[in-house]
Enzyme design. Sequence first.
Site, PDB file in Angstrom:
ATOM      1  N   ASP A  42       0.873  -1.172   0.000  1.00  0.00           N
ATOM      2  CA  ASP A  42       0.000   0.000   0.000  1.00  0.00           C
ATOM      3  C   ASP A  42       0.915   1.228   0.000  1.00  0.00           C
ATOM      4  OD1 ASP A  42      -2.389   1.600   0.307  1.00  0.00           O
ATOM      5  OD2 ASP A  42      -1.915   1.828   2.422  1.00  0.00           O
ATOM      6  N   SER A  43       0.317   2.395  -0.170  1.00  0.00           N
ATOM      7  CA  SER A  43       1.096   3.637  -0.129  1.00  0.00           C
ATOM      8  C   SER A  43       1.593   3.936   1.282  1.00  0.00           C
ATOM      9  CB  SER A  43       0.236   4.801  -0.612  1.00  0.00           C
ATOM     10  OG  SER A  43      -0.879   4.954   0.252  1.00  0.00           O
ATOM     11  N   TYR A  96      -0.857   8.107  -3.008  1.00  0.00           N
ATOM     12  CA  TYR A  96      -1.107   7.699  -4.388  1.00  0.00           C
ATOM     13  C   TYR A  96      -2.333   8.427  -4.968  1.00  0.00           C
ATOM     14  CZ  TYR A  96       1.740   3.369  -3.704  1.00  0.00           C
ATOM     15  OH  TYR A  96       2.726   2.438  -3.471  1.00  0.00           O
ATOM     16  N   GLY A  97      -3.245   8.772  -4.082  1.00  0.00           N
ATOM     17  CA  GLY A  97      -4.572   9.212  -4.525  1.00  0.00           C
ATOM     18  C   GLY A  97      -4.592  10.485  -5.348  1.00  0.00           C
ATOM     19  N   ASN A 133      -6.902   0.608  -2.816  1.00  0.00           N
ATOM     20  CA  ASN A 133      -7.897   0.748  -3.878  1.00  0.00           C
ATOM     21  C   ASN A 133      -7.351   1.544  -5.052  1.00  0.00           C
ATOM     22  OD1 ASN A 133      -9.527   0.417  -1.232  1.00  0.00           O
ATOM     23  ND2 ASN A 133     -11.019   0.032  -2.861  1.00  0.00           N
ATOM     24  N   THR A 134      -6.546   2.556  -4.746  1.00  0.00           N
ATOM     25  CA  THR A 134      -6.020   3.411  -5.809  1.00  0.00           C
ATOM     26  C   THR A 134      -5.114   2.596  -6.731  1.00  0.00           C
ATOM     27  OG1 THR A 134      -6.042   5.224  -4.210  1.00  0.00           O
ATOM     28  CG2 THR A 134      -4.816   5.575  -6.254  1.00  0.00           C
ATOM     29  N   GLU A 141      -1.928   8.781   7.942  1.00  0.00           N
ATOM     30  CA  GLU A 141      -0.458   8.598   7.968  1.00  0.00           C
ATOM     31  C   GLU A 141       0.188   9.454   9.056  1.00  0.00           C
ATOM     32  OE1 GLU A 141       1.577   6.499   6.257  1.00  0.00           O
ATOM     33  OE2 GLU A 141      -0.171   5.606   5.293  1.00  0.00           O
ATOM     34  N   THR A 201      -8.158   1.901   1.739  1.00  0.00           N
ATOM     35  CA  THR A 201      -7.789   1.058   2.875  1.00  0.00           C
ATOM     36  C   THR A 201      -7.331   1.852   4.098  1.00  0.00           C
ATOM     37  OG1 THR A 201      -5.606   0.750   1.855  1.00  0.00           O
ATOM     38  CG2 THR A 201      -7.241  -0.975   1.503  1.00  0.00           C
ATOM     39  N   HIS A 202      -7.083   3.138   3.923  1.00  0.00           N
ATOM     40  CA  HIS A 202      -6.758   3.950   5.100  1.00  0.00           C
ATOM     41  C   HIS A 202      -8.010   4.269   5.935  1.00  0.00           C
ATOM     42  CE1 HIS A 202      -2.918   4.754   3.075  1.00  0.00           C
ATOM     43  NE2 HIS A 202      -2.491   5.328   4.184  1.00  0.00           N
TER      44      HIS A 202
END
Length: 258
Positions: free
Chosen positions: A6-7, A38-39, A70-71, A148, A181-182
């Site tokens: 993931d990011s 990423y978004g 998801n991104t 984050e 997912t965050h």
Amino acid sequence: MIGIFDSGVGGLTVYKEVRRRLPRAEVVYLADRGNAPYGNRSLVEVGAIASACTTHLLDVGASTVVVACNTASAAALHPLRAEFPGVPFVGMEPALKPAAAMTRSGVVGVLATAATFQGELFASLLDRYAAGLEVITQACAGWAEMVEAGIVEGEVATQEVDRYLSPVLDRGADTLVLGCTHYPFLESTIAAIAGPQRPIIDPAAAVAAQVERVATDPGDNGRTTVHATGDPTRTKAIVSKLTGLDLEVEAVTLPMNG
Ligand code: DGL
């Protein structure tokens, strides 16, 4: 070995479910915080990053790859399957199918990054599951960054969540889909604003069930290793704060970054 990326720490919401289902599996979790978020990137950029993350995970021995983002799934799931034939991939998609079954008002709110809504993946979900529904797509700029930073409840989190959630509620959404997912880390803040009568759907458990079905050679030592681009000390602190897990974090460089 199962590789998950993931990011950042968002994919840990998926990792936790994978670990619950497969307690003996060996897992390497890549938190690509060096390229986050990423978004806000183009799908082409995210596609290149997802390919580099996958290459890294395969290089360190993963035999199954979970795109716990998801991104990245919207940008790259199909191209990844073409680029790495024979590797089982499991990706994320906003859970419109269960939402369609649950809504009573016929209005569903999907919360995700801007990029997630741009991909063909989301268009095909609408084609398959949104007949007769009103689907409100809400890009929630800044939510992943807030997670984050370890901010998931309190005044700032409530204000930022309210900014994007209230318009969705005002339009009559009675079912909410967490399409990033965050966002499960923000679930209690989201629920406090949305109220107890609105289901909030997190697909992590369903994704973990799929991982169990497709994983080849998951390993049996129960070990989890975290790899991180960006600052590993900061990553260790945020992983511990959000999950309570004390995991060793190793700094890595992705193939694309030299
Ligand atoms: N966790 C990610 C997702 O599911 C990406 C968040 C971001 O980096 O913008 O979409």
